[in-house]
Design a protein around this motif. Sequence first.
Motif, PDB file in Angstrom:
ATOM      1  N   ALA A 241       0.867  -1.164   0.077  1.00  0.00           N
ATOM      2  CA  ALA A 241       0.074  -0.040  -0.099  1.00  0.00           C
ATOM      3  C   ALA A 241       0.775   1.122   0.020  1.00  0.00           C
ATOM      4  N   SER A 242       1.990   1.088   0.621  1.00  0.00           N
ATOM      5  CA  SER A 242       2.752   2.337   0.690  1.00  0.00           C
ATOM      6  C   SER A 242       3.559   2.814  -0.760  1.00  0.00           C
ATOM      7  N   LYS A 243       3.841   1.746  -1.272  1.00  0.00           N
ATOM      8  CA  LYS A 243       4.010   1.971  -2.927  1.00  0.00           C
ATOM      9  C   LYS A 243       3.170   2.387  -3.540  1.00  0.00           C
TER      10      LYS A 243
ATOM     11  N   GLY B 172      -1.991  11.587  -9.945  1.00  0.00           N
ATOM     12  CA  GLY B 172      -3.039  12.524  -9.541  1.00  0.00           C
ATOM     13  C   GLY B 172      -4.180  12.165  -9.028  1.00  0.00           C
ATOM     14  N   ASP B 173      -4.252  10.762  -8.652  1.00  0.00           N
ATOM     15  CA  ASP B 173      -5.537  10.107  -7.800  1.00  0.00           C
ATOM     16  C   ASP B 173      -5.460  10.414  -6.480  1.00  0.00           C
ATOM     17  N   LYS B 174      -5.873  11.582  -6.163  1.00  0.00           N
ATOM     18  CA  LYS B 174      -5.969  11.921  -4.652  1.00  0.00           C
ATOM     19  C   LYS B 174      -6.820  11.006  -3.911  1.00  0.00           C
ATOM     20  N   GLU B 175      -8.016  10.592  -4.487  1.00  0.00           N
ATOM     21  CA  GLU B 175      -8.947   9.930  -3.619  1.00  0.00           C
ATOM     22  C   GLU B 175      -8.158   8.386  -3.396  1.00  0.00           C
ATOM     23  N   THR B 176      -7.906   7.817  -4.286  1.00  0.00           N
ATOM     24  CA  THR B 176      -7.244   6.642  -4.001  1.00  0.00           C
ATOM     25  C   THR B 176      -5.766   6.701  -3.151  1.00  0.00           C
TER      26      THR B 176
ATOM     27  N   LEU C 128      -5.536   4.919   0.278  1.00  0.00           N
ATOM     28  CA  LEU C 128      -4.312   4.022   0.763  1.00  0.00           C
ATOM     29  C   LEU C 128      -3.731   4.528   2.137  1.00  0.00           C
ATOM     30  N   LYS C 129      -3.397   5.896   2.348  1.00  0.00           N
ATOM     31  CA  LYS C 129      -2.865   6.439   3.394  1.00  0.00           C
ATOM     32  C   LYS C 129      -3.575   5.804   4.764  1.00  0.00           C
ATOM     33  N   ALA C 130      -4.995   6.081   4.445  1.00  0.00           N
ATOM     34  CA  ALA C 130      -5.866   5.599   5.700  1.00  0.00           C
ATOM     35  C   ALA C 130      -5.481   4.105   5.977  1.00  0.00           C
ATOM     36  N   GLU C 131      -5.377   3.271   4.905  1.00  0.00           N
ATOM     37  CA  GLU C 131      -5.152   1.888   4.971  1.00  0.00           C
ATOM     38  C   GLU C 131      -3.937   1.582   5.745  1.00  0.00           C
ATOM     39  N   VAL C 132      -2.866   2.381   5.272  1.00  0.00           N
ATOM     40  CA  VAL C 132      -1.361   2.329   6.118  1.00  0.00           C
ATOM     41  C   VAL C 132      -1.460   2.781   7.544  1.00  0.00           C
ATOM     42  N   SER C 133      -2.182   3.737   7.776  1.00  0.00           N
ATOM     43  CA  SER C 133      -2.372   4.396   9.176  1.00  0.00           C
ATOM     44  C   SER C 133      -2.882   3.224   9.993  1.00  0.00           C
TER      45      SER C 133
END
Length: 426
Positions: A54-56, A65-69, A73-78
């Motif tokens: 997910a970090s990659k 430019g896909d901010k939503e995705t 992913l940031k939320a999942e990594v967190s």
Amino acid sequence: MHDIRFIRENPEAFDAKLVRRGLEPVSAKLIEADEVRRASATRLQEAQNRRNEASKLIGQAMGKGDKETADALKAEVSELKETLPALEETSRAAEKQLEDMLAVIPNLPADDVPDGADESDNVEVSTWGEKRSFDFESKEHADIGPNLGMEFDTGAKISGARFTFLRGDMARLHRALGQFMLDRQTREYGYTECNPPVLVKDDAMYGTDKLPKFAEDSFRTTDDRWLIPTSEVSLTASVMGEILDDSALPMRLTGLTLCFRSEAGAAGKDTRGFIRQHQFEKCELVSIVRPEDSEAEHVRMTEAAEAILQALDLPYRKVLLCTGDMGFGARKTYDLEVWLPGQGAYREISSCSNTGDFQARRMKTRYRPEGEKKTEFVHTLNGSGLAVGRTLVAVLENYQNADGSITVPDALHPYMGGLTKLEPAA
């Protein structure tokens, strides 16, 4: 330590060997604990892999430019970072639970070890020497020793029960025995002389199967070190955690050291005399060998111990211990029992054991066979060559004279400065 893979693949054979040692089958419980351990490890690995993946993907999404995705992913990594510590702790706990279960299970007996419940089922293999006949009533060492410098009362006054103070020629004879043993084992049997520490850390005691099983039988210092019950601990642990070169094997080590045992499990046994002490000296033998050489090395080590008794002309017998009398870490053991005429009995003076890879697994000690990339666990063996105090007892009882004196065995003359007899005090 046992190989859990072997247990998974051979549960019935494993349990059958334990039953021979008088224990209940445990393979089912071990396999269940191993399944929990592996499942925990798998969950942890999967979570770590997903975090890395997910970090990659965050970087790739941001690049497009896909901010939503990227935010998802940031939320999942967190979230994964928050759950990983708990998964790691669960995995560690499952690993420790299995290790603790395995740590208290004794070694499996070799196929040629006789079944039995206790020492009465041991098998006499051979005897050596002629028992001396006396034209007077022979005495026990506890009755002979005090007039020759073996001071039980002084030892008790200073340190308490099971301590003895040796004085004068008695102390010299004791020293001579230890030096004689060490010289014979190094010069004639190729053991390397070592002077190891007598204080060791937990890892050394655990690796040589003395912990956790025998904690109460050993002395611990205020800084959490252990006084060695035998220099088997120091000598064997000298290769702890190492990968040895094939050319280094066989490795044969010997040391003459003080040893300390609390004798917690020996209440009421041998309270009189010099047989069972809290502090004693022993010439220890340790071998570290390739697996295919350990049986032959066991025979060789036992012969090295026997050679001391033969050189001192002390009658003895060799006994193969049964499953119920073997030590915790042994897969096969020969005991040498010296004849004590004062007691009219054979008493153990050396125990030579083959532990197979049992200690090596606990110590994580391997070797790399010549020409191979893969490593294997070594086999370790240990034995007494001999227990100095008990040999002194045997000399006193076998070489006693009617006037209370003790004839010094011929082999010890070079170590006694020409003294050939210990004379009782006037």
